[in-house]
Design an enzyme around this catalytic site. Structure first.
Site, PDB file in Angstrom:
ATOM      1  N   CYS A 186       0.866  -1.191   0.000  1.00 38.72           N
ATOM      2  CA  CYS A 186       0.000   0.000   0.000  1.00 38.72           C
ATOM      3  C   CYS A 186       0.899   1.235   0.000  1.00 38.72           C
ATOM      4  CB  CYS A 186      -0.879   0.031   1.245  1.00 38.72           C
ATOM      5  SG  CYS A 186      -1.912  -1.418   1.498  1.00 38.72           S
ATOM      6  N   HIS A 190       1.058   4.929  -2.075  1.00 34.60           N
ATOM      7  CA  HIS A 190       0.521   6.056  -1.303  1.00 34.60           C
ATOM      8  C   HIS A 190       1.540   6.731  -0.391  1.00 34.60           C
ATOM      9  CE1 HIS A 190      -3.348   5.294  -3.037  1.00 34.60           C
ATOM     10  NE2 HIS A 190      -3.219   4.006  -2.753  1.00 34.60           N
ATOM     11  N   ARG A 229     -12.391  -1.080  -1.666  1.00 26.85           N
ATOM     12  CA  ARG A 229     -11.224  -0.438  -2.282  1.00 26.85           C
ATOM     13  C   ARG A 229      -9.953  -1.244  -1.997  1.00 26.85           C
ATOM     14  NH1 ARG A 229      -8.754   0.892  -5.696  1.00 26.85           N
ATOM     15  NH2 ARG A 229      -7.877   2.888  -6.290  1.00 26.85           N
ATOM     16  N   CYS A 233      -7.448  -2.600  -4.801  1.00 31.38           N
ATOM     17  CA  CYS A 233      -6.009  -2.283  -4.776  1.00 31.38           C
ATOM     18  C   CYS A 233      -5.181  -3.565  -4.845  1.00 31.38           C
ATOM     19  CB  CYS A 233      -5.648  -1.526  -3.505  1.00 31.38           C
ATOM     20  SG  CYS A 233      -6.035   0.221  -3.565  1.00 31.38           S
TER      21      CYS A 233
END
Lengths: 272, 121
Positions: A186, A190, A229, A233
């Site tokens: 992740c 991000h 979500r 992802c």
């Protein structure tokens, strides 16, 4: 000399093992302040629209006639319908379920697990002999949208008691672990390349990731929760997704929401 | 000279007939047919063995929440090809499945500790 080195090594290992969620959150916030110095931390509640003026303008125009409005209205109706036993959702939640989303997810000490808002909705139905709702279905989306709407403007206040540290750490680990054929975590999108582009999409900061759910996504053509979500992802990097409300996804949501502590809730929202 | 040509021609003819002999036997005999079926069975067993290894590695990765989408797809297509009797295609897909499954396990093992290095301090 050797004994001194041993003690230093021991202290190093021990400090790695001791979790300090608040220190994590402060470091998380500091990371984004340094990486995106022109953006106020509070502005990240709007995700990628905080990072690009043109996209923000388009989004604000969409928000003039928000696509989630119907979901909020229908959610209100569904929320007020009494169960077959005469009780309703208001009996399951603090403050009748109004303005409480900022405390979700929380760690249930009796159950020894993380409880998200969606799980609490289904637990409420279970307790009242009602059938569970599909976590990716419209009814769940609508009810949680209504509950989120009543929590707008409140600030996240997630607690991590001592008993919850393991769940928090599991969520943290999931966030930073690389997975899938593309070998992405992740944090790869991000944090490492936040503010950059993946094709035509600007990568948003995780510090605003929990504020605006459930969200109407044009890609989905319906409202959906944060774990939907997560699923997407994971699949985008070639990793197999997990079940909605699986322990791993709940722990991830717990960690991520804790990282958003102090931020204002502005859900439901719309995203591309 | 004529004798020499005759001897060479006869020798070549015998040589050709001699080389052709096993083929003729294969057409009429039964022993070569049995060998072919054994080969097919061996190929199928080989694919099954690789598939088993791939499925085992895939399960190990899945248990650690590290399974890859591609592995599941390759396992399915390998099994389908095997069922359809297409051992060659099944072998290719099974080997790919094994490769990706093993890579996902390696990733999961590496990430046991590597993730800590990405946490901001």
């Amino acid at each position: 000399m050797k004994a001194g080195l041993f003690i230093l090594m021991f202290l190093g290992i021990a400090s790695q093992a001791v979790a300090d969620p608040e220190a994590d959150r402060v470091a998380f916030e500091k990371f984004y302040k340094e990486r995106l110095p022109g953006i106020e931390i509070a502005a990240h509640k709007d995700g990628a629209y905080a990072l690009d003026a043109a996209k923000r303008e388009q989004w604000l125009e969409i928000e003039d006639f928000p696509p989630y409005e119907i979901a909020v209205d229908e959610g209100e109706s569904l929320f007020s319908v009494a169960f077959a036993n005469g009780k309703s959702y208001t009996d399951c939640f603090a403050n009748g379920g109004m303005g409480i989303k900022q405390t979700y997810p929380y760690f249930d000490l009796d159950r020894g697990e993380v409880i998200t808002l969606e799980l609490a909705i289904n637990n409420c139905r279970d307790a009242n002999d009602e059938a569970q709702l599909d976590y990716m279905g419209e009814e769940m989306g609508n009810i949680s949208a209504y509950m989120a709407f009543t929590s707008r403007g409140n600030k996240f206040d997630i607690k991590v008691p001592e008993e919850a540290v393991e769940a928090y750490e599991q969520g943290k680990r999931f966030y930073y672990e690389r997975r899938g054929q593309l070998d992405f975590a992740c944090s790869s999108c991000h944090m490492d390349i936040v503010g950059g582009l993946l094709r035509a999409e600007i990568l948003s900061a995780s510090i605003g990731h929990a504020t605006h759910w459930p969200t109407y996504r044009f890609k989905w053509e319906q409202i959906g929760g944060i774990q939907r979500r997560f699923l997407q992802c994971n699949e985008q990097v070639g990793a197999e997704s997990l079940a909605q409300q699986s322990k791993a996804y709940r722990n991830l949501e717990y960690f991520l929401t804790y990282m958003n502590n102090g931020m204002e809730l502005n859900g439901p929202a719309s995203r591309r | 000279m004529k004798h020499l040509k005759l001897i060479v021609s006869t020798g070549l003819l015998l040589l050709v007939l001699g080389c052709a002999e096993p083929g003729r036997n294969a057409e009429v005999g039964t022993s070569d047919s049995v060998d072919e079926s054994v080969d097919v069975q061996d190929a199928s067993n080989d694919v099954r063995s690789i598939l088993d290894q791939a499925e085992s590695a895939y399960a190990a990765a899945k248990a650690k929440n590290h399974a890859w989408v591609i592995t599941g797809r390759l396992l399915t297509s390998a099994s389908e090809a095997l069922e359809a009797g297409n051992e060659a295609a099944a072998m290719v897909e099974a080997k790919r499945a094994l490769f990706t499954a093993q890579a996902s396990v390696t990733q999961a093992n590496k990430e046991e500790t590597a993730w800590r290095g990405r946490v901001p301090k």
